[in-house]
Design an enzyme around this catalytic site. Sequence first.
Site, mmCIF file in Angstrom:
data_model
loop_
_atom_site.group_PDB
_atom_site.id
_atom_site.type_symbol
_atom_site.label_atom_id
_atom_site.label_comp_id
_atom_site.label_asym_id
_atom_site.label_seq_id
_atom_site.Cartn_x
_atom_site.Cartn_y
_atom_site.Cartn_z
ATOM 1 N N ASN A 7 1.107 -1.200 -0.025
ATOM 2 C CA ASN A 7 -0.121 0.240 -0.053
ATOM 3 C C ASN A 7 0.785 1.344 -0.026
ATOM 4 O OD1 ASN A 7 -1.671 2.188 1.102
ATOM 5 N ND2 ASN A 7 -3.256 0.904 1.575
ATOM 6 N N HIS A 10 0.967 6.210 1.660
ATOM 7 C CA HIS A 10 1.838 7.367 2.702
ATOM 8 C C HIS A 10 2.938 7.847 1.755
ATOM 9 C CE1 HIS A 10 -0.776 6.808 5.829
ATOM 10 N NE2 HIS A 10 -0.446 5.418 6.109
ATOM 11 N N HIS A 43 -5.689 3.571 -1.519
ATOM 12 C CA HIS A 43 -7.068 4.017 -1.131
ATOM 13 C C HIS A 43 -7.369 5.377 -1.499
ATOM 14 C CE1 HIS A 43 -9.885 4.184 2.778
ATOM 15 N NE2 HIS A 43 -10.399 4.320 1.672
ATOM 16 N N ARG A 45 -9.723 8.017 -0.997
ATOM 17 C CA ARG A 45 -10.503 8.542 -0.217
ATOM 18 C C ARG A 45 -11.389 9.544 -0.554
ATOM 19 N NH1 ARG A 45 -8.957 6.456 5.496
ATOM 20 N NH2 ARG A 45 -10.714 7.617 6.209
ATOM 21 N N ARG A 49 -7.191 12.790 0.819
ATOM 22 C CA ARG A 49 -6.169 13.447 1.634
ATOM 23 C C ARG A 49 -4.759 12.685 1.329
ATOM 24 N NH1 ARG A 49 -7.383 10.004 7.045
ATOM 25 N NH2 ARG A 49 -9.513 11.127 6.842
ATOM 26 N N GLU A 70 -8.631 0.336 -2.593
ATOM 27 C CA GLU A 70 -9.455 0.201 -1.327
ATOM 28 C C GLU A 70 -10.537 1.529 -1.518
ATOM 29 O OE1 GLU A 70 -6.766 0.778 1.731
ATOM 30 O OE2 GLU A 70 -5.979 -1.247 1.645
ATOM 31 N N THR A 101 -8.268 3.472 8.107
ATOM 32 C CA THR A 101 -9.558 2.575 8.323
ATOM 33 C C THR A 101 -9.619 2.017 9.773
ATOM 34 O OG1 THR A 101 -9.138 2.247 5.998
ATOM 35 C CG2 THR A 101 -10.858 0.883 7.233
ATOM 36 N N GLU A 151 -11.110 -9.386 3.105
ATOM 37 C CA GLU A 151 -9.672 -9.043 3.602
ATOM 38 C C GLU A 151 -10.002 -8.900 5.091
ATOM 39 O OE1 GLU A 151 -7.829 -5.433 2.091
ATOM 40 O OE2 GLU A 151 -6.486 -5.634 3.618
ATOM 41 N N HIS A 190 -3.627 -4.910 7.712
ATOM 42 C CA HIS A 190 -3.698 -3.651 8.502
ATOM 43 C C HIS A 190 -2.894 -3.742 9.866
ATOM 44 C CE1 HIS A 190 -5.386 0.028 10.577
ATOM 45 N NE2 HIS A 190 -6.154 0.374 9.378
HETATM 46 N N1 PXP Z 1 -5.803 -3.053 4.270
HETATM 47 C C1 PXP Z 1 -6.962 -2.147 4.393
HETATM 48 C C2 PXP Z 1 -8.367 -2.400 3.819
HETATM 49 C C3 PXP Z 1 -6.449 -0.750 4.626
HETATM 50 O O1 PXP Z 1 -7.322 0.171 4.836
HETATM 51 C C4 PXP Z 1 -5.041 -0.709 5.075
HETATM 52 C C5 PXP Z 1 -4.763 0.744 5.421
HETATM 53 O O2 PXP Z 1 -4.871 1.532 4.406
HETATM 54 C C6 PXP Z 1 -4.295 -1.529 4.905
HETATM 55 C C7 PXP Z 1 -4.735 -2.861 4.423
HETATM 56 C C8 PXP Z 1 -2.634 -1.624 5.253
HETATM 57 O O3 PXP Z 1 -2.592 -1.247 6.618
HETATM 58 P P1 PXP Z 1 -1.297 -0.560 6.967
HETATM 59 O O4 PXP Z 1 -1.087 0.618 6.479
HETATM 60 O O5 PXP Z 1 -1.373 -0.463 8.519
HETATM 61 O O6 PXP Z 1 -0.239 -1.534 6.743
#
Ligand code: PXP
Length: 246
Positions: A7, A10, A43, A45, A49, A70, A101, A151, A190
């Site tokens: 992901n 960031h 994601h 949003r 953001r 996402e 999330t 998921e 997550h």
């Molecule tokens: N899965 C989902 C559905 C999420 O919303 C996120 C965070 O964007 C992640 C996985 C990844 O989580 P993390 O950034 O804490 O590794």
Amino acid sequence: MLKLGVNIDHVATLREARKGISPEPVTAASLAELAGADGIVVHLREDRRHIQDRDLHLLREVIQTKLCLEMAATPEMVKIASEIRPELVSLVPERREELTTEGGLDVISTQEALFGVIETLHAAGIAVALFIDPEANQIKAAQKVAADFVEIHTGAYANAKGDARRGHLKDLVESAKLAVSLGLKVNAGHGLDYMNVLPVAQIPEVEELNIGHSIIARAVLVGIGAAVSEMKSLIRLATRSSSVLH
Ligand code: PXP
């Protein structure tokens, strides 16, 4: 083999801190793929953001593995997904005030709406995952609304310690088993990091882990030495070269 979806939200968070052009999420996606990522996760949003619509269009063109989007199950997002056609949409709950999330979807109380959204996404050729807490009733409801994947939210496991963590791990294991027995495929994610990923990576039913924050955070730290050295060399070179001031 267990797959890793990276992901890159960031990377965009850092860019948006200055509303500039750097760091470029598309470059990060390509570098992640070169390092072995099996997919890129973003994601989009509602408040934009971090990831922007332009990122999504560019990522769709550039990514050579697969794109997982996402998103909230809103008409705006369903329209965007139908245009972009990611390989997978992961439907997540979304609140503007949250930092990330925070919990899984309540599939049970939103079955009818989710069924319609999943039908539309399927018609566009997109597989659908539902991001849910490791709870039997949510998993059963995910099957009822014809999701392809669940998921499983690993946040409670990741945040817990000791016996409590072992309890959450048991929930993850049992949920993954139940999901597969109902014909669902299983992803998880997550809060997973370099210290807590191992037991989750050993759950045989899990096909893919989606990891973001810990990888981007580590990238900053393992990259800081090289970045400072490069700037230092440049400055040193400048002090030895003839002046460009006149
Ligand atoms: N899965 C989902 C559905 C999420 O919303 C996120 C965070 O964007 C992640 C996985 C990844 O989580 P993390 O950034 O804490 O590794």
